[in-house]
Design a protein around this motif. Structure first.
Motif, PDB file in Angstrom:
ATOM      1  N   ALA A  54       9.765   3.870 -12.372  1.00  0.00           N
ATOM      2  CA  ALA A  54       8.832   4.877 -12.024  1.00  0.00           C
ATOM      3  C   ALA A  54       9.040   5.618 -11.056  1.00  0.00           C
ATOM      4  O   ALA A  54       8.788   6.923 -10.936  1.00  0.00           O
ATOM      5  CB  ALA A  54       7.386   4.345 -12.195  1.00  0.00           C
ATOM      6  N   VAL A  55       9.293   4.795  -9.726  1.00  0.00           N
ATOM      7  CA  VAL A  55       9.604   5.355  -8.538  1.00  0.00           C
ATOM      8  C   VAL A  55      10.722   6.322  -8.721  1.00  0.00           C
ATOM      9  O   VAL A  55      10.710   7.727  -8.175  1.00  0.00           O
ATOM     10  CB  VAL A  55       9.512   4.093  -7.378  1.00  0.00           C
ATOM     11  CG1 VAL A  55      10.240   5.057  -6.174  1.00  0.00           C
ATOM     12  CG2 VAL A  55       8.638   3.353  -7.212  1.00  0.00           C
ATOM     13  N   GLU A  56      11.482   5.995  -9.324  1.00  0.00           N
ATOM     14  CA  GLU A  56      13.208   6.714  -9.499  1.00  0.00           C
ATOM     15  C   GLU A  56      12.764   8.104 -10.224  1.00  0.00           C
ATOM     16  O   GLU A  56      13.239   9.149  -9.930  1.00  0.00           O
ATOM     17  CB  GLU A  56      14.085   6.115 -10.148  1.00  0.00           C
ATOM     18  CG  GLU A  56      15.180   6.946 -10.162  1.00  0.00           C
ATOM     19  CD  GLU A  56      16.132   6.668  -8.726  1.00  0.00           C
ATOM     20  OE1 GLU A  56      17.266   7.549  -8.553  1.00  0.00           O
ATOM     21  OE2 GLU A  56      15.786   5.897  -7.885  1.00  0.00           O
ATOM     22  N   ASN A  57      11.727   7.928 -11.233  1.00  0.00           N
ATOM     23  CA  ASN A  57      11.489   8.939 -11.902  1.00  0.00           C
ATOM     24  C   ASN A  57      10.621  10.066 -11.307  1.00  0.00           C
ATOM     25  O   ASN A  57      10.567  11.336 -11.458  1.00  0.00           O
ATOM     26  CB  ASN A  57      10.610   8.764 -13.351  1.00  0.00           C
ATOM     27  CG  ASN A  57      11.462   8.240 -14.373  1.00  0.00           C
ATOM     28  OD1 ASN A  57      12.896   8.363 -14.455  1.00  0.00           O
ATOM     29  ND2 ASN A  57      10.976   7.129 -15.164  1.00  0.00           N
ATOM     30  N   ASN A  58       9.684   9.346 -10.338  1.00  0.00           N
ATOM     31  CA  ASN A  58       8.677  10.347  -9.640  1.00  0.00           C
ATOM     32  C   ASN A  58       8.055  11.435 -10.446  1.00  0.00           C
ATOM     33  O   ASN A  58       7.719  12.561  -9.981  1.00  0.00           O
ATOM     34  CB  ASN A  58       9.717  11.184  -8.538  1.00  0.00           C
ATOM     35  CG  ASN A  58       8.807  11.535  -7.420  1.00  0.00           C
ATOM     36  OD1 ASN A  58       7.608  10.955  -7.048  1.00  0.00           O
ATOM     37  ND2 ASN A  58       9.089  12.767  -6.874  1.00  0.00           N
ATOM     38  N   LEU A 108       3.382   4.836  -7.555  1.00  0.00           N
ATOM     39  CA  LEU A 108       2.740   3.977  -6.392  1.00  0.00           C
ATOM     40  C   LEU A 108       2.363   2.425  -7.021  1.00  0.00           C
ATOM     41  O   LEU A 108       2.345   1.683  -6.496  1.00  0.00           O
ATOM     42  CB  LEU A 108       1.585   4.755  -5.807  1.00  0.00           C
ATOM     43  CG  LEU A 108       1.707   6.014  -5.028  1.00  0.00           C
ATOM     44  CD1 LEU A 108       0.469   6.551  -4.450  1.00  0.00           C
ATOM     45  CD2 LEU A 108       2.674   5.750  -3.811  1.00  0.00           C
ATOM     46  N   SER A 109       1.970   2.523  -8.500  1.00  0.00           N
ATOM     47  CA  SER A 109       1.533   1.341  -8.927  1.00  0.00           C
ATOM     48  C   SER A 109       1.432   1.309 -10.279  1.00  0.00           C
ATOM     49  O   SER A 109       1.284   2.457 -11.038  1.00  0.00           O
ATOM     50  CB  SER A 109       0.095   0.939  -8.246  1.00  0.00           C
ATOM     51  OG  SER A 109      -0.976   2.007  -8.721  1.00  0.00           O
ATOM     52  N   GLU A 110       1.021   0.302 -11.034  1.00  0.00           N
ATOM     53  CA  GLU A 110       0.714   0.442 -12.565  1.00  0.00           C
ATOM     54  C   GLU A 110      -0.876   0.982 -12.593  1.00  0.00           C
ATOM     55  O   GLU A 110      -1.652   0.593 -11.788  1.00  0.00           O
ATOM     56  CB  GLU A 110       0.675  -1.196 -13.137  1.00  0.00           C
ATOM     57  CG  GLU A 110       0.521  -1.259 -14.514  1.00  0.00           C
ATOM     58  CD  GLU A 110       0.906  -2.448 -15.295  1.00  0.00           C
ATOM     59  OE1 GLU A 110       0.882  -2.720 -16.533  1.00  0.00           O
ATOM     60  OE2 GLU A 110       1.300  -3.576 -14.340  1.00  0.00           O
ATOM     61  N   ILE A 111      -0.702   1.634 -13.689  1.00  0.00           N
ATOM     62  CA  ILE A 111      -2.255   2.195 -14.125  1.00  0.00           C
ATOM     63  C   ILE A 111      -2.960   1.602 -15.050  1.00  0.00           C
ATOM     64  O   ILE A 111      -2.031   1.218 -16.004  1.00  0.00           O
ATOM     65  CB  ILE A 111      -1.799   3.862 -14.369  1.00  0.00           C
ATOM     66  CG1 ILE A 111      -1.090   4.449 -13.031  1.00  0.00           C
ATOM     67  CG2 ILE A 111      -3.171   4.601 -14.451  1.00  0.00           C
ATOM     68  CD1 ILE A 111      -2.012   4.336 -11.680  1.00  0.00           C
ATOM     69  N   ALA A 112      -4.008   1.482 -15.090  1.00  0.00           N
ATOM     70  CA  ALA A 112      -4.841   0.921 -16.223  1.00  0.00           C
ATOM     71  C   ALA A 112      -4.887   1.597 -17.469  1.00  0.00           C
ATOM     72  O   ALA A 112      -5.011   1.036 -18.515  1.00  0.00           O
ATOM     73  CB  ALA A 112      -6.375   0.520 -15.822  1.00  0.00           C
ATOM     74  N   PHE A 113      -4.807   2.852 -17.448  1.00  0.00           N
ATOM     75  CA  PHE A 113      -5.260   3.823 -18.346  1.00  0.00           C
ATOM     76  C   PHE A 113      -4.786   5.033 -18.125  1.00  0.00           C
ATOM     77  O   PHE A 113      -4.942   5.760 -17.388  1.00  0.00           O
ATOM     78  CB  PHE A 113      -6.835   3.961 -18.653  1.00  0.00           C
ATOM     79  CG  PHE A 113      -7.146   4.615 -19.818  1.00  0.00           C
ATOM     80  CD1 PHE A 113      -6.484   4.695 -21.066  1.00  0.00           C
ATOM     81  CD2 PHE A 113      -8.178   5.158 -20.001  1.00  0.00           C
ATOM     82  CE1 PHE A 113      -6.855   5.689 -22.298  1.00  0.00           C
ATOM     83  CE2 PHE A 113      -8.909   6.165 -21.035  1.00  0.00           C
ATOM     84  CZ  PHE A 113      -7.908   6.308 -22.149  1.00  0.00           C
ATOM     85  N   CYS A 114      -3.976   5.662 -19.226  1.00  0.00           N
ATOM     86  CA  CYS A 114      -3.186   6.871 -18.777  1.00  0.00           C
ATOM     87  C   CYS A 114      -3.211   7.687 -20.378  1.00  0.00           C
ATOM     88  O   CYS A 114      -2.693   7.220 -21.314  1.00  0.00           O
ATOM     89  CB  CYS A 114      -1.655   6.907 -18.289  1.00  0.00           C
ATOM     90  SG  CYS A 114      -0.955   8.187 -18.137  1.00  0.00           S
TER      91      CYS A 114
END
Length: 265
Positions: A39-43, A66-72
């Motif tokens: 995820a950081v690499e994809n930005n 930055l982090s894992e997200i609970a809901f997207c």
């Protein structure tokens, strides 16, 4: 190890609009640290990973840089778009995530994708943090709050478009984000979404927050079917239908990129 990856523009019918999400289908889960590194690499706002379960549903996880997200929302729409594109005979899928349970997703004949989210209406705020008021260049007329974000309400669309966030102050409100919203001129309502504590300064289009925005504006506008615009630089259109316990959130999507992630064996 090679992993297939797709980059999808969600909540738009044109390339370079809406919100971009990376989608990585998996056979089994990768280590959390590796998914975060991807995820950081994809930005991008989010990278979604999903794994098919024995019952035919798909467990899904979302990571911002930055982090894992609970809901997207937009990365769920993007994930469904990938599955529907891989097998044109499939028109319905179900994703599961701990924070929201089951998310049923269907594709209409015209290609638009509809997701069934739990209704997450905001409530009046008992206490308004000073950082919220100081972190927005225009004072809101009202403040509500949900499990996801502070809702700053304005009288008109112009204020939503012109408000300038102060990221250093809004970041102190984490884990809650901030959504600013008002009745729209050409749409039922407009919004912008700031999330410096969890992903970035401004999210281009935030599907998940419409599980709270739609019921809010449904009551105030006296209608259950609404068309919303997220007024970011990329912009996006979100179609909403409010039900007693759920919100149907719909949008279009287009494929931007399909490729292979190369990882060490």
């Amino acid at each position: 190890m090679q992993l297939e990856m797709f980059q999808i523009d969600a909540f738009t019918d044109r390339l370079f609009g809406g919100n971009s999400a990376a989608v990585v289908p998996l056979q089994t889960w990768l280590p959390d640290a590796l998914m975060q590194s991807i995820a950081v690499e994809n930005n991008l706002s989010e990278t979604a990973f999903f794994v098919r379960q024995p019952d035919g549903t798909y467990a899904i996880r979302w990571f911002s840089p930055l982090s894992e997200i609970a809901f997207c929302g937009h990365a769920t729409l993007a994930s469904a778009f990938v599955l529907f594109r891989q097998d044109s005979a499939v028109k319905k899928v179900t994703f599961t995530a701990p924070a929201v349970g089951s998310i049923d997703v269907a594709q209409r004949a015209d290609g638009r994708i509809t997701m069934r989210f739990p209704l997450r209406a905001p409530e009046p705020a008992e206490r308004i943090p000073p950082a919220l008021l100081k972190g927005l260049s225009i004072a809101p007329s009202e403040v509500l709050v949900s499990d996801q974000a502070w809702f700053a309400l304005y009288e008109n669309e112009q204020s939503v478009r012109e408000v300038v966030p102060v990221p250093e102050l809004l970041a102190t409100l984490g884990p809650l984000d901030v959504v600013v919203t008002a009745p729209g001129l050409d749409h039922d309502f407009v919004s912008r979404y700031f999330w410096p504590a969890n992903g970035g300064l401004e999210d281009p289009v935030t599907g998940s927050i419409h599980a709270g925005l739609a019921p809010l504006w449904a009551v105030r506008l006296g209608k259950s079917d609404l068309v919303a615009q997220q007024a970011s630089a990329r912009s996006g259109i979100v179609y909403c239908q409010v039900m007693p316990k759920h919100v149907l959130v719909s949008g279009d999507a287009v494929l931007f990129l399909q490729g292979i992630i190369q990882l060490p064996d």
